[in-house]
Each structure stands twice: as structure tokens, then as C-alpha cells.
Design a protein around this motif. Structure first.
Motif, PDB file in Angstrom:
ATOM      1  N   ALA A   1       2.183  -0.566 -11.744  1.00 32.94           N
ATOM      2  CA  ALA A   1       1.979   0.879 -11.751  1.00 32.94           C
ATOM      3  C   ALA A   1       1.307   1.390 -13.021  1.00 32.94           C
ATOM      4  CB  ALA A   1       3.313   1.592 -11.544  1.00 32.94           C
ATOM      5  N   ASN A   2       1.361   0.620 -14.113  1.00 31.84           N
ATOM      6  CA  ASN A   2       0.721   1.043 -15.361  1.00 31.84           C
ATOM      7  C   ASN A   2      -0.789   1.156 -15.221  1.00 31.84           C
ATOM      8  OD1 ASN A   2       3.087   1.267 -16.870  1.00 31.84           O
ATOM      9  ND2 ASN A   2       3.084  -0.905 -17.412  1.00 31.84           N
ATOM     10  N   LYS A   3      -1.343   0.458 -14.239  1.00 30.41           N
ATOM     11  CA  LYS A   3      -2.784   0.540 -14.015  1.00 30.41           C
ATOM     12  C   LYS A   3      -3.193   1.912 -13.466  1.00 30.41           C
ATOM     13  CE  LYS A   3      -3.437  -4.420 -13.217  1.00 30.41           C
ATOM     14  NZ  LYS A   3      -4.276  -4.679 -14.400  1.00 30.41           N
ATOM     15  N   LEU A   4      -2.217   2.703 -13.052  1.00 26.64           N
ATOM     16  CA  LEU A   4      -2.502   4.042 -12.519  1.00 26.64           C
ATOM     17  C   LEU A   4      -2.221   5.138 -13.547  1.00 26.64           C
ATOM     18  CD1 LEU A   4      -1.055   3.683  -8.901  1.00 26.64           C
ATOM     19  CD2 LEU A   4      -3.387   3.257  -9.701  1.00 26.64           C
ATOM     20  N   LYS A   5      -2.125   4.753 -14.809  1.00 26.02           N
ATOM     21  CA  LYS A   5      -1.958   5.743 -15.872  1.00 26.02           C
ATOM     22  C   LYS A   5      -3.320   6.134 -16.427  1.00 26.02           C
ATOM     23  CE  LYS A   5       2.712   4.583 -17.465  1.00 26.02           C
ATOM     24  NZ  LYS A   5       3.538   4.147 -18.626  1.00 26.02           N
ATOM     25  N   MET A   6      -3.455   7.434 -16.749  1.00 23.07           N
ATOM     26  CA  MET A   6      -4.716   7.937 -17.288  1.00 23.07           C
ATOM     27  C   MET A   6      -4.841   7.524 -18.748  1.00 23.07           C
ATOM     28  SD  MET A   6      -6.362   9.736 -14.898  1.00 23.07           S
ATOM     29  CE  MET A   6      -7.316  11.026 -15.678  1.00 23.07           C
ATOM     30  N   THR A   7      -5.761   6.627 -19.040  1.00 19.75           N
ATOM     31  CA  THR A   7      -6.039   6.203 -20.410  1.00 19.75           C
ATOM     32  C   THR A   7      -7.544   6.288 -20.640  1.00 19.75           C
ATOM     33  OG1 THR A   7      -6.211   3.879 -19.735  1.00 19.75           O
ATOM     34  CG2 THR A   7      -4.056   4.645 -20.493  1.00 19.75           C
ATOM     35  N   GLY A   8      -7.931   6.470 -21.900  1.00 18.72           N
ATOM     36  CA  GLY A   8      -9.351   6.536 -22.227  1.00 18.72           C
ATOM     37  C   GLY A   8     -10.027   7.778 -21.694  1.00 18.72           C
ATOM     38  N   VAL A   9      -9.270   8.889 -21.549  1.00 13.33           N
ATOM     39  CA  VAL A   9      -9.836  10.138 -21.048  1.00 13.33           C
ATOM     40  C   VAL A   9      -9.571  11.257 -22.051  1.00 13.33           C
ATOM     41  CG1 VAL A   9      -9.563   9.475 -18.626  1.00 13.33           C
ATOM     42  CG2 VAL A   9      -7.726  10.699 -19.779  1.00 13.33           C
ATOM     43  N   PHE A  10     -10.303  12.353 -21.905  1.00  9.69           N
ATOM     44  CA  PHE A  10     -10.103  13.508 -22.775  1.00  9.69           C
ATOM     45  C   PHE A  10     -10.510  14.780 -22.048  1.00  9.69           C
ATOM     46  CE2 PHE A  10     -14.461  12.177 -23.370  1.00  9.69           C
ATOM     47  CZ  PHE A  10     -15.183  13.349 -23.548  1.00  9.69           C
ATOM     48  N   ASN A  11     -10.085  15.925 -22.580  1.00  8.83           N
ATOM     49  CA  ASN A  11     -10.433  17.225 -22.017  1.00  8.83           C
ATOM     50  C   ASN A  11     -11.676  17.785 -22.691  1.00  8.83           C
ATOM     51  OD1 ASN A  11      -8.234  17.374 -20.240  1.00  8.83           O
ATOM     52  ND2 ASN A  11      -6.891  18.153 -21.848  1.00  8.83           N
ATOM     53  N   ALA A  12     -12.526  18.416 -21.912  1.00  7.10           N
ATOM     54  CA  ALA A  12     -13.717  19.075 -22.452  1.00  7.10           C
ATOM     55  C   ALA A  12     -13.708  20.528 -21.987  1.00  7.10           C
ATOM     56  CB  ALA A  12     -14.982  18.368 -21.983  1.00  7.10           C
ATOM     57  N   PRO A  13     -13.682  21.500 -22.929  1.00 11.77           N
ATOM     58  CA  PRO A  13     -13.672  22.918 -22.544  1.00 11.77           C
ATOM     59  C   PRO A  13     -15.034  23.372 -22.045  1.00 11.77           C
ATOM     60  CG  PRO A  13     -13.771  22.698 -24.923  1.00 11.77           C
ATOM     61  CD  PRO A  13     -13.625  21.311 -24.383  1.00 11.77           C
ATOM     62  N   MET A  14     -15.033  24.150 -20.977  1.00 15.36           N
ATOM     63  CA  MET A  14     -16.264  24.692 -20.405  1.00 15.36           C
ATOM     64  C   MET A  14     -16.137  26.209 -20.273  1.00 15.36           C
ATOM     65  SD  MET A  14     -18.372  22.173 -19.844  1.00 15.36           S
ATOM     66  CE  MET A  14     -17.985  20.594 -20.598  1.00 15.36           C
TER      67      MET A  14
ATOM     68  N   TRP B   1       0.822  -1.210   0.000  1.00 15.28           N
ATOM     69  CA  TRP B   1       0.000   0.000   0.000  1.00 15.28           C
ATOM     70  C   TRP B   1       0.858   1.262   0.000  1.00 15.28           C
ATOM     71  CZ3 TRP B   1      -4.869  -0.594  -1.229  1.00 15.28           C
ATOM     72  CH2 TRP B   1      -5.490  -1.818  -0.963  1.00 15.28           C
ATOM     73  N   GLU B   2       2.026   1.182   0.602  1.00 18.31           N
ATOM     74  CA  GLU B   2       2.924   2.336   0.615  1.00 18.31           C
ATOM     75  C   GLU B   2       3.346   2.709  -0.808  1.00 18.31           C
ATOM     76  OE1 GLU B   2       7.081   3.838   2.779  1.00 18.31           O
ATOM     77  OE2 GLU B   2       6.268   1.836   3.183  1.00 18.31           O
ATOM     78  N   ARG B   3       3.623   1.715  -1.608  1.00 17.93           N
ATOM     79  CA  ARG B   3       3.991   1.938  -3.005  1.00 17.93           C
ATOM     80  C   ARG B   3       2.818   2.554  -3.782  1.00 17.93           C
ATOM     81  NH1 ARG B   3       7.294   3.394  -7.028  1.00 17.93           N
ATOM     82  NH2 ARG B   3       6.982   2.187  -8.936  1.00 17.93           N
ATOM     83  N   LEU B   4       1.623   2.062  -3.542  1.00 16.76           N
ATOM     84  CA  LEU B   4       0.434   2.605  -4.214  1.00 16.76           C
ATOM     85  C   LEU B   4       0.259   4.082  -3.900  1.00 16.76           C
ATOM     86  CD1 LEU B   4      -2.232   2.215  -5.830  1.00 16.76           C
ATOM     87  CD2 LEU B   4      -3.322   1.647  -3.660  1.00 16.76           C
ATOM     88  N   LEU B   5       0.363   4.450  -2.623  1.00 14.95           N
ATOM     89  CA  LEU B   5       0.238   5.853  -2.221  1.00 14.95           C
ATOM     90  C   LEU B   5       1.311   6.707  -2.882  1.00 14.95           C
ATOM     91  CD1 LEU B   5      -0.480   5.377   1.597  1.00 14.95           C
ATOM     92  CD2 LEU B   5      -2.079   6.308  -0.083  1.00 14.95           C
ATOM     93  N   SER B   6       2.524   6.174  -2.955  1.00 10.97           N
ATOM     94  CA  SER B   6       3.646   6.912  -3.537  1.00 10.97           C
ATOM     95  C   SER B   6       3.431   7.164  -5.032  1.00 10.97           C
ATOM     96  CB  SER B   6       4.949   6.137  -3.312  1.00 10.97           C
ATOM     97  OG  SER B   6       6.028   6.768  -3.965  1.00 10.97           O
ATOM     98  N   VAL B   7       2.987   6.141  -5.767  1.00 10.40           N
ATOM     99  CA  VAL B   7       2.771   6.283  -7.209  1.00 10.40           C
ATOM    100  C   VAL B   7       1.638   7.270  -7.483  1.00 10.40           C
ATOM    101  CG1 VAL B   7       2.080   5.100  -9.329  1.00 10.40           C
ATOM    102  CG2 VAL B   7       3.667   3.995  -7.751  1.00 10.40           C
TER     103      VAL B   7
ATOM    104  N   ILE C   1      -5.028  -5.660  -7.441  1.00 12.24           N
ATOM    105  CA  ILE C   1      -4.700  -5.797  -6.015  1.00 12.24           C
ATOM    106  C   ILE C   1      -5.195  -7.142  -5.480  1.00 12.24           C
ATOM    107  CG2 ILE C   1      -5.103  -4.862  -3.709  1.00 12.24           C
ATOM    108  CD1 ILE C   1      -5.421  -2.097  -5.029  1.00 12.24           C
ATOM    109  N   ALA C   2      -6.424  -7.486  -5.831  1.00 12.82           N
ATOM    110  CA  ALA C   2      -7.039  -8.703  -5.295  1.00 12.82           C
ATOM    111  C   ALA C   2      -6.339  -9.969  -5.774  1.00 12.82           C
ATOM    112  CB  ALA C   2      -8.514  -8.750  -5.671  1.00 12.82           C
ATOM    113  N   TYR C   3      -5.861  -9.956  -7.027  1.00 12.87           N
ATOM    114  CA  TYR C   3      -5.265 -11.173  -7.594  1.00 12.87           C
ATOM    115  C   TYR C   3      -3.740 -11.095  -7.699  1.00 12.87           C
ATOM    116  CZ  TYR C   3     -10.139 -12.034  -8.793  1.00 12.87           C
ATOM    117  OH  TYR C   3     -11.496 -12.223  -8.724  1.00 12.87           O
ATOM    118  N   HIS C   4      -3.151 -10.154  -6.971  1.00 15.63           N
ATOM    119  CA  HIS C   4      -1.690 -10.010  -6.945  1.00 15.63           C
ATOM    120  C   HIS C   4      -1.097  -9.837  -8.340  1.00 15.63           C
ATOM    121  CE1 HIS C   4      -1.498 -10.577  -2.711  1.00 15.63           C
ATOM    122  NE2 HIS C   4      -1.869 -11.850  -2.722  1.00 15.63           N
ATOM    123  N   SER C   5      -1.805  -9.097  -9.197  1.00 10.53           N
ATOM    124  CA  SER C   5      -1.289  -8.844 -10.545  1.00 10.53           C
ATOM    125  C   SER C   5      -1.169  -7.344 -10.804  1.00 10.53           C
ATOM    126  CB  SER C   5      -2.223  -9.476 -11.590  1.00 10.53           C
ATOM    127  OG  SER C   5      -3.537  -8.925 -11.501  1.00 10.53           O
ATOM    128  N   PHE C   6      -1.082  -6.574  -9.735  1.00 15.51           N
ATOM    129  CA  PHE C   6      -1.052  -5.116  -9.870  1.00 15.51           C
ATOM    130  C   PHE C   6       0.305  -4.634 -10.364  1.00 15.51           C
ATOM    131  CE2 PHE C   6      -0.071  -0.917  -8.196  1.00 15.51           C
ATOM    132  CZ  PHE C   6      -1.170  -0.196  -8.602  1.00 15.51           C
TER     133      PHE C   6
END
Length: 290
Positions: free
Chosen positions: A215-228, A175-181, A208-213
Motif C-alpha cells: 500500500a505504500n506505493k499508493l502514497k503521494m511522494t515527489g509532488v508539490f502544490n503550485a498556486p494559480m 484488486w479489491e484491496r487496491l480499490l479500497s486503498v 502488481i506484475a512481480y507480486h511485490s505490491f
């Protein structure tokens, strides 16, 4: 037979200790002798709350929930808006999810309270720094709130952890590594704002549950910016700090084909859904008030 003087001294010392326990008033015993033994299995932790931005709706209080990996609610409490921290005695090294949800005023002349903004939080003991013996300090951060929410979801989820108990199984994760990333990602410059609540949370939980975590899982993918071009608030507080509540042209971050709730005011919300910057839909709703 000759008696061992060391044994006699040890027995005499034990008799004196027992006599003192029963002769001294219990109020004194509970504050000294008893606490010294109890504290060997506990430590006092100061949990530091984040500063609330002036640009956001009025903060009324923090709703704090501390949940142990065994599924026990350690504490539910309300921390006043003027408090910078709160102190609690916890089981030493017992894995805890600590979530502090900000509760704000409904605004616009309405009575009531709104719990719209995502929680701040941390994970004990991973997010703690020991100050001195049996006393530690932990800062509740906004990205730490996402980590604490992940742990909370796993605690409240399935009890099927094979041959290991739930708390032992969850404590084996770094969990310490998760918080750091998460903290590192939040500080990085990027074309899209890092909002951990827009990550593929199902994939993160499974990792996390299946011990296959990784750091790439914490990268922003499939997102975009919307101007308001109008004022609205993101539920993730740091996004508001960056955009000053998007009072002028600015970007909010959205996940493709996922409805995201923003606040227009204390009483009205805005659901934004879309697949790209040029293909979005807006729906105004009433914010839930409790």
C-alpha cells in the motif's frame, strides 16, 4: 431382468424435454429454457456512472471500454451524457477492466469533441456488490478509473507470465484491496491533493506484475502544490470539484520534473512543468480535437 423404475422415469423425462425443445417455437425457447442455462455462467451487472460536475465543460457522452484479462475487448460502447448507468451481461467472475472516458464539447464556438479528462472506472468482479442471484451493481469512480487503467496496461503489456496464463496470473492479485486503498487515500486530509494519476505508476505496475505490491506505493511522494490565479481544469475530475476549477487563488498538484497538462478552455491547454512552487514553467498549447 427387472427394470429399475427410477431409470425409466429419468429416460422418459429426458425424451419429453427434447421433444418440447423442438416443438416449442425457438423464440420462446431462447427467452426461457436457453437463457436459464446461459445465465448460470453469466450475470447482469449495472455499472453506475459518476455524476458530472456542472462547473466542467459540457459532457457529450461516455466512451466505455471493457477489456477482459485474456486481452479480449468485451465491449466498446457510448453511453449518453444523460444516462446514470448501463447494464451489461458479463462472464461470471471473469476479470475485467471497465473504463469510462468522458468526452466533452470543444467549446468557444468550435465544433468537435475533446477527450481530456481521465476516465472513471472499476474492476469486475472486485468492485461489484451482488444484489441478488446473477445480478450485481458496480459504481464507476474516478480513483477506480486509475485502477482500471492499471489493469488495462497490464493486459495490453507483456504476455510473459511464466507458466501461468495471463488471466490467471492477473486474477491472483487482490484488486479489491487496491480499490479500497485508493478510495481511502482519496478521502484523507492532506497538504497535497490525492491524485492517483500522479503516483509513480511504473513502480505500482511493477509491484502488481512481480507480486511485490504494498500500500505504500499508493502514497503521494515527489509532488508539490503550485498556486494559480486563473481558471484552469485538471484532468482528474475530483481536483476540479475541490478547487471549483481554481477560479481564484488555489493549488494544483504537480509531480516534480513531470510535465502535467491542464485545460484553459475547451480548445486550449496549459502544460505546467517544475521542481518546486517557485520554479515552474508554463506553455500554452492547442487541445487535440477529434
Amino acid at each position: 431382468m427387472r427394470k429399475n423404475p427410477f431409470i425409466l422415469l429419468l429416460l422418459w423425462h429426458s425424451v419429453i424435454c427434447i421433444a418440447v425443445y423442438f416443438l416449442i417455437p425457438q423464440s420462446l425457447v431462447s427467452c426461457s429454457v436457453y437463457d436459464s442455462f446461459a445465465d448460470s455462467e453469466h450475470e447482469r451487472v449495472e455499472f453506475v456512472l459518476p455524476q458530472w460536475p456542472d462547473e466542467l465543460p459540457e459532457l457529450l457522452y461516455w466512451q466505455v471500454e471493457m477489456l477482459s484479462a485474456k486481452g479480449k475487448v468485451v465491449q466498446n460502447l457510448e453511453a449518453a451524457s444523460g444516462k446514470n448507468s448501463f447494464v451489461y451481461k458479463v462472464g461470471r467472475n471473469e476479470l475485467l477492466s471497465v473504463c469510462a472516458a468522458p468526452v466533452t464539447a470543444a467549446g468557444s464556438g468550435l465544433s468537435g469533441q475533446v477527450c481530456f479528462f481521465k476516465c472513471a472506472g472499476t474492476i469486475y468482479p472486485a468492485g461489484c456488490k451482488e444484489l441478488k442471484r446473477r445480478k450485481s451493481r458496480a459504481e464507476l469512480t474516478w480513483c477506480g478509473g486509475y485502477a482500471a487503467s492499471l489493469l488495462q496496461t497490464l493486459i495490453k503489456g507483456s504476455d510473459d507470465f511464466g507458466t501461468e496464463s495471463k488471466d490467471t496470473y492477473l486474477a491472483s492479485f487482490n484488486w479489491e484491496r487496491l480499490l479500497s486503498v485508493l478510495e481511502t487515500r482519496s478521502q484523507e486530509e492532506s497538504s497535497v491533493f490525492f491524485n492517483p494519476w500522479l503516483l509513480d505508476t511504473q513502480s505500482v505496475l511493477e509491484g502488481i506484475a512481480y507480486h511485490s505490491f504494498n500500500a505504500n506505493k499508493l502514497k503521494m511522494t515527489g509532488v508539490f502544490n503550485a498556486p494559480m490565479e486563473f481558471k484552469l481544469f485538471s484532468s482528474y475530475v475530483p481536483e476540479n470539484v475541490r478547487c471549483l476549477a481554481v477560479e481564484t487563488l488555489g493549488n494544483v498538484t504537480l509531480r516534480k520534473k513531470q510535465a502535467t497538462l491542464f485545460a484553459l478552455s475547451g480548445s486550449q491547454g496549459l502544460i505546467i512543468y517544475g521542481s518546486s512552487e517557485k520554479n515552474i514553467s508554463l506553455e500554452v498549447i492547442s487541445m487535440p480535437i477529434f
